[in-house]
Structure formats: C-alpha cells, structure tokens
Design a protein around this motif. Sequence first.
Motif, PDB file in Angstrom:
ATOM      1  N   VAL A 111      12.368   6.314   2.243  1.00  0.00           N
ATOM      2  CA  VAL A 111      12.136   5.249   1.266  1.00  0.00           C
ATOM      3  C   VAL A 111      11.996   3.924   2.004  1.00  0.00           C
ATOM      4  N   THR A 112      10.862   3.271   1.789  1.00  0.00           N
ATOM      5  CA  THR A 112      10.630   1.958   2.381  1.00  0.00           C
ATOM      6  C   THR A 112      10.606   0.931   1.268  1.00  0.00           C
ATOM      7  N   SER A 113      11.376  -0.136   1.452  1.00  0.00           N
ATOM      8  CA  SER A 113      11.419  -1.224   0.472  1.00  0.00           C
ATOM      9  C   SER A 113      11.255  -2.548   1.223  1.00  0.00           C
ATOM     10  N   ALA A 114      10.895  -3.590   0.490  1.00  0.00           N
ATOM     11  CA  ALA A 114      10.701  -4.909   1.102  1.00  0.00           C
ATOM     12  C   ALA A 114      12.034  -5.557   1.448  1.00  0.00           C
ATOM     13  N   VAL A 115      13.071  -5.230   0.681  1.00  0.00           N
ATOM     14  CA  VAL A 115      14.416  -5.756   0.917  1.00  0.00           C
ATOM     15  C   VAL A 115      15.407  -4.592   0.861  1.00  0.00           C
ATOM     16  N   GLU A 116      16.594  -4.818   1.388  1.00  0.00           N
ATOM     17  CA  GLU A 116      17.644  -3.800   1.354  1.00  0.00           C
ATOM     18  C   GLU A 116      17.978  -3.458  -0.101  1.00  0.00           C
ATOM     19  N   LEU A 117      18.016  -2.175  -0.412  1.00  0.00           N
ATOM     20  CA  LEU A 117      18.355  -1.749  -1.764  1.00  0.00           C
ATOM     21  C   LEU A 117      19.868  -1.781  -1.960  1.00  0.00           C
ATOM     22  N   LYS A 118      20.287  -2.125  -3.175  1.00  0.00           N
ATOM     23  CA  LYS A 118      21.710  -2.114  -3.514  1.00  0.00           C
ATOM     24  C   LYS A 118      22.130  -0.672  -3.768  1.00  0.00           C
ATOM     25  N   GLU A 119      23.428  -0.426  -3.680  1.00  0.00           N
ATOM     26  CA  GLU A 119      23.947   0.931  -3.857  1.00  0.00           C
ATOM     27  C   GLU A 119      23.571   1.515  -5.220  1.00  0.00           C
ATOM     28  N   GLU A 120      23.632   0.699  -6.271  1.00  0.00           N
ATOM     29  CA  GLU A 120      23.271   1.217  -7.602  1.00  0.00           C
ATOM     30  C   GLU A 120      21.783   1.552  -7.686  1.00  0.00           C
ATOM     31  N   SER A 147       6.751  -6.454   4.938  1.00  0.00           N
ATOM     32  CA  SER A 147       5.300  -6.565   4.777  1.00  0.00           C
ATOM     33  C   SER A 147       4.786  -5.865   3.517  1.00  0.00           C
ATOM     34  N   ILE A 148       5.589  -4.995   2.891  1.00  0.00           N
ATOM     35  CA  ILE A 148       5.108  -4.343   1.667  1.00  0.00           C
ATOM     36  C   ILE A 148       5.285  -5.260   0.454  1.00  0.00           C
ATOM     37  N   ILE A 149       5.916  -6.388   0.635  1.00  0.00           N
ATOM     38  CA  ILE A 149       6.099  -7.470  -0.335  1.00  0.00           C
ATOM     39  C   ILE A 149       7.064  -7.102  -1.461  1.00  0.00           C
ATOM     40  N   GLY A 150       6.870  -5.978  -2.094  1.00  0.00           N
ATOM     41  CA  GLY A 150       7.726  -5.525  -3.191  1.00  0.00           C
ATOM     42  C   GLY A 150       7.393  -4.084  -3.513  1.00  0.00           C
ATOM     43  N   GLY A 151       8.151  -3.491  -4.413  1.00  0.00           N
ATOM     44  CA  GLY A 151       7.930  -2.089  -4.764  1.00  0.00           C
ATOM     45  C   GLY A 151       8.539  -1.170  -3.733  1.00  0.00           C
ATOM     46  N   LEU A 152       8.144   0.089  -3.787  1.00  0.00           N
ATOM     47  CA  LEU A 152       8.679   1.108  -2.878  1.00  0.00           C
ATOM     48  C   LEU A 152       7.562   2.004  -2.364  1.00  0.00           C
ATOM     49  N   VAL A 153       7.796   2.563  -1.180  1.00  0.00           N
ATOM     50  CA  VAL A 153       6.964   3.638  -0.660  1.00  0.00           C
ATOM     51  C   VAL A 153       7.934   4.788  -0.400  1.00  0.00           C
ATOM     52  N   ILE A 154       7.691   5.915  -1.079  1.00  0.00           N
ATOM     53  CA  ILE A 154       8.574   7.077  -0.957  1.00  0.00           C
ATOM     54  C   ILE A 154       7.763   8.226  -0.391  1.00  0.00           C
ATOM     55  N   ARG A 155       8.267   8.800   0.712  1.00  0.00           N
ATOM     56  CA  ARG A 155       7.598   9.944   1.340  1.00  0.00           C
ATOM     57  C   ARG A 155       8.565  11.111   1.372  1.00  0.00           C
ATOM     58  N   ILE A 156       8.141  12.220   0.786  1.00  0.00           N
ATOM     59  CA  ILE A 156       8.893  13.478   0.817  1.00  0.00           C
ATOM     60  C   ILE A 156       7.928  14.521   1.364  1.00  0.00           C
ATOM     61  N   GLY A 157       8.163  14.939   2.592  1.00  0.00           N
ATOM     62  CA  GLY A 157       7.238  15.879   3.235  1.00  0.00           C
ATOM     63  C   GLY A 157       5.885  15.225   3.395  1.00  0.00           C
ATOM     64  N   ASP A 158       4.854  15.869   2.864  1.00  0.00           N
ATOM     65  CA  ASP A 158       3.506  15.306   2.974  1.00  0.00           C
ATOM     66  C   ASP A 158       3.070  14.569   1.699  1.00  0.00           C
ATOM     67  N   SER A 163       4.130   2.459  -4.469  1.00  0.00           N
ATOM     68  CA  SER A 163       4.040   1.459  -5.533  1.00  0.00           C
ATOM     69  C   SER A 163       4.240   0.060  -4.958  1.00  0.00           C
ATOM     70  N   SER A 164       3.953  -0.092  -3.674  1.00  0.00           N
ATOM     71  CA  SER A 164       4.164  -1.386  -3.027  1.00  0.00           C
ATOM     72  C   SER A 164       3.131  -2.410  -3.488  1.00  0.00           C
ATOM     73  N   ILE A 165       3.547  -3.660  -3.491  1.00  0.00           N
ATOM     74  CA  ILE A 165       2.640  -4.763  -3.848  1.00  0.00           C
ATOM     75  C   ILE A 165       1.506  -4.826  -2.837  1.00  0.00           C
ATOM     76  N   LYS A 166       1.807  -4.590  -1.580  1.00  0.00           N
ATOM     77  CA  LYS A 166       0.801  -4.616  -0.521  1.00  0.00           C
ATOM     78  C   LYS A 166      -0.349  -3.655  -0.854  1.00  0.00           C
ATOM     79  N   THR A 167      -0.024  -2.439  -1.253  1.00  0.00           N
ATOM     80  CA  THR A 167      -1.051  -1.452  -1.586  1.00  0.00           C
ATOM     81  C   THR A 167      -1.792  -1.839  -2.861  1.00  0.00           C
ATOM     82  N   GLN A 168      -1.073  -2.377  -3.829  1.00  0.00           N
ATOM     83  CA  GLN A 168      -1.728  -2.802  -5.066  1.00  0.00           C
ATOM     84  C   GLN A 168      -2.733  -3.920  -4.800  1.00  0.00           C
ATOM     85  N   ILE A 169      -2.374  -4.862  -3.922  1.00  0.00           N
ATOM     86  CA  ILE A 169      -3.305  -5.946  -3.551  1.00  0.00           C
ATOM     87  C   ILE A 169      -4.518  -5.363  -2.834  1.00  0.00           C
TER      88      ILE A 169
END
Length: 182
Positions: A111-120, A147-158, A163-169
């Motif tokens: 899981v890649t996020s623009a900022v550190e995710l909180k435990e919840e 650099s992804i600005i916001g949202g998340l990038v989730i990779r499970i296997g292939d 849903s990152s802002i970078k990709t949406q732009i």
Amino acid sequence: MAKLVSKVYGDALFEEALEKQEVDALFEEVKSLQTVFAENQDLAGLLDNPKIGKEEKNGIIQEVFGGRVSETLMGFLTVIVEKGRQKEINAICEYFINAVKEYKKIGVAHVTSAVELKEEQKAQLLGKLLGTTSYQEFEMVYQVDPSIIGGLVIRIGDRVVDSSIKTQIYELRRSLSKLQIS
C-alpha cells in the motif's frame, strides 16, 4: 531460466511439505534459511564457489545446518547442491514461501499513500481487503510516496488498484490531449 528453476524446486519442496504434513514447520524453516543466507553472504559465496566440490559443499551444509533443520529441509539442500542449483536458493525459497502463503490464503498487500496512514485507516483498509478478496489474512506493507499527492495505490500480486491523484491527473491530461487532437 532462474524463474523456471525456482518453480520446479519450489514446487517439489511444497509438494513434499504437503505430503509429509509439514507445511507450517517448513514454512518457518525456509524463512529462517532465507535470513541465514541473506545475513551470511560468505556462506552463499562458498556454496557457489566452482573450486569447491559437491561433496565438500554438502559437508559445509551438514556442518552449518545439521541438527538445526528438519531432515526434509536438509535433504532438499543436499539435492540443490548435488544439482548445482545453490545459486538459485534465494529464488527457490521465495517461490516456496509464496506458494505456502497462497495455500494458507495469506495475501501480501503493498500500500502506497501520500502520507503516513493512521492505525484506524490501516485497520479499515485491512477489513476492506479481507472483505473483497478470497484471502483470510494479509501481510500489509506500507510505503509513503508524497509524489502520488493523495489517494492510495494498492498492489496484491499482479493486481493494482490505483486511486492516486497523480494517476487521475495523468488520465485527465491524456483524455484532454485526445480531445485536442480530434
């Protein structure tokens, strides 16, 4: 070639683990073995040295691992040396570990996020992944990339969900450039 070697030997070890009902024990042993080789590059280099014969390499394996690992893993290491595949040991271990995780329905989510995710947020994401996949458990690997600005990038296997802002732009720019060409 390395991928084929790791698959053949990894599958063989996995099948033996299933047959002997040693999946959990071998899973832990192989993870430890991988750590030993990662932390002791000299051992890997010694086993890969072409000037050292197979008998001597098997003697080294016996000296280092004898009495510390199961007979199954010991036999497996001996076969790897006999077949001259010791250079591929890390790839074989990795393949075996992944095969066991699939068998036990343990997913690995990067899981890649623009900022550190909180435990919840992490708990919520884990719940969502468990609810939308066939996995019963997840190993979560978190990474921060501003650099992804916001949202998340989730990779499970292939599979990747981006849903990152970078990709949406990027997608918006691409769509607009197609409109301008028309």
